[in-house]
Design a protein around this motif. Structure first.
Motif, PDB file in Angstrom:
ATOM      1  N   SER A 186       4.301  -6.985   7.677  1.00 18.82           N
ATOM      2  CA  SER A 186       4.711  -8.358   7.992  1.00 18.82           C
ATOM      3  C   SER A 186       4.465  -9.295   6.821  1.00 18.82           C
ATOM      4  CB  SER A 186       3.972  -8.856   9.238  1.00 18.82           C
ATOM      5  OG  SER A 186       2.617  -9.167   8.942  1.00 18.82           O
ATOM      6  N   ILE A 187       3.430  -9.009   6.026  1.00 17.52           N
ATOM      7  CA  ILE A 187       3.145  -9.839   4.842  1.00 17.52           C
ATOM      8  C   ILE A 187       4.134  -9.545   3.728  1.00 17.52           C
ATOM      9  CG2 ILE A 187       1.434 -10.318   3.051  1.00 17.52           C
ATOM     10  CD1 ILE A 187      -0.739  -9.687   5.134  1.00 17.52           C
ATOM     11  N   LEU A 188       4.404  -8.260   3.478  1.00 12.79           N
ATOM     12  CA  LEU A 188       5.320  -7.889   2.402  1.00 12.79           C
ATOM     13  C   LEU A 188       6.757  -8.256   2.724  1.00 12.79           C
ATOM     14  CD1 LEU A 188       3.851  -4.428   1.340  1.00 12.79           C
ATOM     15  CD2 LEU A 188       3.523  -6.654   0.260  1.00 12.79           C
ATOM     16  N   ASP A 189       7.112  -8.340   3.999  1.00 15.62           N
ATOM     17  CA  ASP A 189       8.463  -8.778   4.354  1.00 15.62           C
ATOM     18  C   ASP A 189       8.687 -10.243   3.998  1.00 15.62           C
ATOM     19  OD1 ASP A 189       9.023  -6.277   5.296  1.00 15.62           O
ATOM     20  OD2 ASP A 189       8.639  -6.757   7.403  1.00 15.62           O
ATOM     21  N   VAL A 190       7.620 -11.044   4.062  1.00 13.65           N
ATOM     22  CA  VAL A 190       7.727 -12.466   3.734  1.00 13.65           C
ATOM     23  C   VAL A 190       7.558 -12.692   2.235  1.00 13.65           C
ATOM     24  CG1 VAL A 190       6.716 -14.754   4.120  1.00 13.65           C
ATOM     25  CG2 VAL A 190       6.934 -13.149   6.024  1.00 13.65           C
ATOM     26  N   ILE A 191       6.559 -12.027   1.626  1.00 12.49           N
ATOM     27  CA  ILE A 191       6.285 -12.183   0.194  1.00 12.49           C
ATOM     28  C   ILE A 191       6.261 -10.793  -0.443  1.00 12.49           C
ATOM     29  CG2 ILE A 191       4.736 -13.172  -1.534  1.00 12.49           C
ATOM     30  CD1 ILE A 191       3.602 -14.969   0.600  1.00 12.49           C
ATOM     31  N   PRO A 192       7.367 -10.332  -0.946  1.00 10.86           N
ATOM     32  CA  PRO A 192       7.381  -9.003  -1.579  1.00 10.86           C
ATOM     33  C   PRO A 192       6.414  -8.956  -2.760  1.00 10.86           C
ATOM     34  CG  PRO A 192       9.617  -9.814  -1.202  1.00 10.86           C
ATOM     35  CD  PRO A 192       8.688 -10.971  -0.944  1.00 10.86           C
ATOM     36  N   ASN A 193       5.891  -7.766  -2.997  1.00 10.23           N
ATOM     37  CA  ASN A 193       4.973  -7.503  -4.121  1.00 10.23           C
ATOM     38  C   ASN A 193       3.679  -8.313  -4.024  1.00 10.23           C
ATOM     39  OD1 ASN A 193       6.912  -5.770  -5.199  1.00 10.23           O
ATOM     40  ND2 ASN A 193       7.833  -7.412  -6.436  1.00 10.23           N
ATOM     41  N   MET A 194       3.299  -8.746  -2.827  1.00 11.70           N
ATOM     42  CA  MET A 194       2.045  -9.460  -2.640  1.00 11.70           C
ATOM     43  C   MET A 194       0.873  -8.507  -2.875  1.00 11.70           C
ATOM     44  SD  MET A 194       0.843 -12.456  -1.783  1.00 11.70           S
ATOM     45  CE  MET A 194      -0.792 -13.102  -1.465  1.00 11.70           C
ATOM     46  N   ALA A 220     -14.174   5.310   8.712  1.00  9.52           N
ATOM     47  CA  ALA A 220     -13.074   5.739   7.850  1.00  9.52           C
ATOM     48  C   ALA A 220     -12.266   6.902   8.417  1.00  9.52           C
ATOM     49  CB  ALA A 220     -13.623   6.125   6.480  1.00  9.52           C
ATOM     50  N   TYR A 221     -12.595   7.399   9.571  1.00  8.08           N
ATOM     51  CA  TYR A 221     -11.877   8.545  10.122  1.00  8.08           C
ATOM     52  C   TYR A 221     -11.345   8.203  11.507  1.00  8.08           C
ATOM     53  CZ  TYR A 221     -10.661  13.371  11.120  1.00  8.08           C
ATOM     54  OH  TYR A 221      -9.970  14.508  11.407  1.00  8.08           O
ATOM     55  N   PRO A 222     -10.090   8.543  11.820  1.00 12.35           N
ATOM     56  CA  PRO A 222      -9.113   9.248  10.972  1.00 12.35           C
ATOM     57  C   PRO A 222      -8.580   8.353   9.864  1.00 12.35           C
ATOM     58  CG  PRO A 222      -8.105   8.579  13.028  1.00 12.35           C
ATOM     59  CD  PRO A 222      -9.564   8.232  13.152  1.00 12.35           C
ATOM     60  N   PRO A 223      -8.176   8.932   8.728  1.00  3.58           N
ATOM     61  CA  PRO A 223      -7.720   8.114   7.602  1.00  3.58           C
ATOM     62  C   PRO A 223      -6.427   7.370   7.922  1.00  3.58           C
ATOM     63  CG  PRO A 223      -7.295  10.437   7.182  1.00  3.58           C
ATOM     64  CD  PRO A 223      -8.119  10.378   8.426  1.00  3.58           C
ATOM     65  N   VAL A 224      -6.264   6.196   7.291  1.00  2.00           N
ATOM     66  CA  VAL A 224      -5.050   5.398   7.462  1.00  2.00           C
ATOM     67  C   VAL A 224      -4.014   5.865   6.453  1.00  2.00           C
ATOM     68  CG1 VAL A 224      -4.062   3.082   7.385  1.00  2.00           C
ATOM     69  CG2 VAL A 224      -6.367   3.423   8.288  1.00  2.00           C
ATOM     70  N   ILE A 225      -2.851   6.237   6.953  1.00  2.00           N
ATOM     71  CA  ILE A 225      -1.754   6.673   6.081  1.00  2.00           C
ATOM     72  C   ILE A 225      -0.709   5.567   6.070  1.00  2.00           C
ATOM     73  CG2 ILE A 225       0.042   8.402   5.701  1.00  2.00           C
ATOM     74  CD1 ILE A 225      -1.740  10.394   7.189  1.00  2.00           C
ATOM     75  N   TYR A 226      -0.483   4.989   4.894  1.00  2.00           N
ATOM     76  CA  TYR A 226       0.463   3.883   4.786  1.00  2.00           C
ATOM     77  C   TYR A 226       1.602   4.266   3.850  1.00  2.00           C
ATOM     78  CZ  TYR A 226       2.496  -0.650   3.746  1.00  2.00           C
ATOM     79  OH  TYR A 226       3.382  -1.689   3.591  1.00  2.00           O
ATOM     80  N   GLU A 227       2.831   4.191   4.360  1.00  2.00           N
ATOM     81  CA  GLU A 227       4.033   4.434   3.571  1.00  2.00           C
ATOM     82  C   GLU A 227       5.002   3.291   3.824  1.00  2.00           C
ATOM     83  OE1 GLU A 227       4.588   6.684   1.380  1.00  2.00           O
ATOM     84  OE2 GLU A 227       2.800   7.918   1.686  1.00  2.00           O
ATOM     85  N   ARG A 228       5.714   2.870   2.765  1.00  2.00           N
ATOM     86  CA  ARG A 228       6.687   1.794   2.884  1.00  2.00           C
ATOM     87  C   ARG A 228       7.920   2.136   2.064  1.00  2.00           C
ATOM     88  NH1 ARG A 228       7.153  -3.601   4.204  1.00  2.00           N
ATOM     89  NH2 ARG A 228       8.472  -4.897   2.855  1.00  2.00           N
ATOM     90  N   ASN A 229       9.079   1.935   2.677  1.00  2.00           N
ATOM     91  CA  ASN A 229      10.333   2.136   1.973  1.00  2.00           C
ATOM     92  C   ASN A 229      10.597   0.929   1.080  1.00  2.00           C
ATOM     93  OD1 ASN A 229      10.813   4.588   3.318  1.00  2.00           O
ATOM     94  ND2 ASN A 229      11.723   3.524   5.061  1.00  2.00           N
TER      95      ASN A 229
END
Length: 572
Positions: free
Chosen positions: A93-101, A114-123
């Motif tokens: 939601s932040i990157l949709d408003v301000i790209p490359n933030m 820290a478990y389970p690990p957070v997996i973050y992917e963005r197109n």
């Protein structure tokens, strides 16, 4: 001669043209950068430059505004729990408003966090870069000190510490809080009249931005008093947002990254409570922003996840109290009797709440005070520790006796006093405790024991002392009676492991002199028996306690100087 004059005129003309070109270049360059800096800072342009600025397309204006935010703020996510989180949707939601933030996600190293690990992917779209960085706070021997430091990843002046679960619909709120923290002036001064903060100056304030889903019926602000010499933390709920040392409900914090670097452990759990403690010591002021962020997905709705989070929070608070050496928590709040309290917001299951209808002019609501003491239980060791040369270790740290120890010392004294008075033992308050009773009627804040002297002929009247002569004795209430190995005096401890206690000093009275019976040291100094005939009383810890007559002379004979000459002892 004519040829020479023509060449001279040509050279002069050429020099004049070059000078004009240089002048035009520097003038244009200066005006261009002035327009760019004004566009980035959001300042209005002069009227003569307005038509030129109007030529900028909306796309260029948006690009300039986004660039200014990206160069000023790094968003830091911290304090989340991986077993239930909303990080991907919040970041998107932040990157949709301000790209490359620039976004930094800090993760505590414990497996429970820290478990389970957070997996973050963005197109990534055209022109978008990978600006989201995940960093663990756990120690790793393979990493350098710079790599272990999370602040090394923050390259902007300000850090916006964001809780999990946020939806950013517009960049306007980021622009507004940036203008708020980037302006300096008096509290009541209009924002238009506040000068901008120079880039190299440290901003010693924090802007607190609440969330729209916070409860409106309870106050979120707390005044905090951290008294480290007395091991005490006092929390007072208030409706006054001008003095908000601690914000209880969900919120984000915007502050200077250099201020974070000046703190010993800014990203220590529990967060953000530990950050507020360090900010209070560093004298950072706070401003509660009038607008709010939008909530993300509701977290910890189930009983299982809510209980798991609460158990972790309780553990975090225990560790924080131990690290800060806090042993007494005082909470004060005005509450409507019988009204349900707010959600748990301050560790140990205690919610500091204040009814929303309360105001500073309305004192009809009852002020509820809760006091919690930590340490000095029957199953734990005393917080006082070993004493050398009549000085415990904490006196070298500029601290008084921990309040939990003073509380157990009072409890043990009252228990011994009740035992002596029930069986008719002739006793008197003695030494430092008697000095404190004369001066303040209370225990000294540096007291670590209490001396009670008694007539050795009455020893057999106490069943507990008789039994403790041969071996230690634990009475029905758990108090530990023991005979000292270096003499014939006795000691009553709060328990066997907890050695906070009262010394029982036997004196034999023969003729006109009272002598110590089998114990030694400065406390065993003999004195005239006339001080005990008749006895006097002194008010001590809310009770009338027996003491010698002419108590000031008595203490002077024992070489104990009383600070105040106000004597609250009455002849019997």
């Amino acid at each position: 001669m004519k040829v020479f004059r023509l060449r001279l005129v040509k050279l002069l003309l050429l020099g004049f043209l070059l000078a004009n070109l240089v002048f035009l270049y520097y003038t244009w360059n200066t005006l261009l950068w002035r327009r760019i800096s004004r566009a980035l800072s959001g300042e209005s342009m002069p009227a003569e430059e307005a038509p030129k600025a109007a030529k900028l397309s909306p796309k260029d204006k948006l690009r300039n505004a986004n660039k200014h935010i990206r160069k000023s703020i790094t968003i830091v996510f911290y304090g989340h729990y991986n077993f239930e989180q909303d990080l991907k949707a919040s970041i998107d939601s932040i990157l949709d408003v301000i790209p490359n933030m620039p976004i930094l996600v800090l993760q505590d190293g414990g497996a429970e966090y820290a478990y389970p690990p957070v997996i973050y992917e963005r197109n990534l779209t055209a022109g978008e870069e990978r600006t989201v960085l995940f960093q663990s706070l756990s120690f790793d021997v393979r990493r350098t000190q710079q790599e272990l430091n999370p602040l090394a990843s923050i390259r902007t002046k300000y850090a916006l510490i964001m809780p999990d679960g946020v939806r950013l619909s517009s960049k306007n709120i980021l622009q507004k809080i940036l203008r708020e923290i980037n302006s300096m002036g008096l509290p009541g001064q209009p924002k238009e009249q506040r000068p901008a903060v120079p880039p190299e100056q440290l901003v010693r304030r924090m802007v607190l931005v609440p969330f729209a889903g916070n409860l409106k019926s309870f106050s979120s602000c707390v005044r905090m008093n951290l008294d480290l010499p007395d091991w005490t933390l006092e929390l007072v709920a208030t409706n006054d947002t001008r003095r908000c040392d601690l914000f209880l409900q969900k919120h984000a914090i915007l502050l200077d990254a250099a201020a974070l670097g000046a703190m010993p452990e800014p990203f220590s759990l529990p967060f953000p409570e530990m950050l507020y403690m360090q900010a209070k010591i560093a004298n950072l002021s706070t401003t509660v922003f009038p607008q709010a962020f939008q909530e993300g997905r509701r977290l910890f709705a189930s009983f299982h996840t809510k209980q798991r989070r609460m158990d972790l929070r309780r553990r975090q608070f225990r560790e924080m109290y131990k690290k800060l050496q806090i042993k007494r928590i005082v909470r004060r709040a005005y509450r409507v009797p019988g009204k349900a309290q707010a959600r748990e917001v301050w560790g140990q299951g205690h919610g500091l709440v204040l009814d929303g209808q309360f105001s500073s002019s309305n004192t009809s609501l009852p002020l509820i005070t809760d006091i919690d003491l930590f340490g000095c239980e029957r199953t734990t060791k005393s917080c006082i520790g070993s004493v050398y040369n009549e000085r415990p270790y904490y006196s070298y740290l500029g601290k008084h006796t921990p309040p939990c120890c003073l509380d157990k010392l009072r409890t043990t004294f009252n228990h011994v006093l009740e035992e002596f008075e029930n069986v008719g033992i002739r006793y008197w308050l003695d030494n430092r405790a008697l000095q404190s009773a004369i001066e303040t009627n209370h225990l000294s804040p540096d007291a670590y024991d209490i001396d009670i002297s008694f007539n050795v002929q009455d020893l057999e009247r106490s069943n507990a002392m008789k039994k403790s002569q041969s071996k230690p004795y634990v009475d029905n209430e758990g108090f530990y009676w023991i005979k000292a190995t270096d003499g014939h005096h006795f000691r009553v401890q709060f328990s066997k492991p907890n050695q906070v206690g009262v010394n029982l000093l036997p004196y034999s009275i023969s003729g006109t002199e009272a002598k110590a019976s089998g114990f030694f040291g400065w406390k065993a100094r003999s004195f005239s028996a006339d001080y005990l005939h008749p006895m006097s009383t002194v008010l001590f810890l809310g009770k009338s306690v027996m003491c010698p007559n002419n108590v000031l002379e008595y203490l002077e004979e024992k070489r104990i100087r009383v600070k105040s000459a106000d004597l609250d002892a009455d002849e019997e």
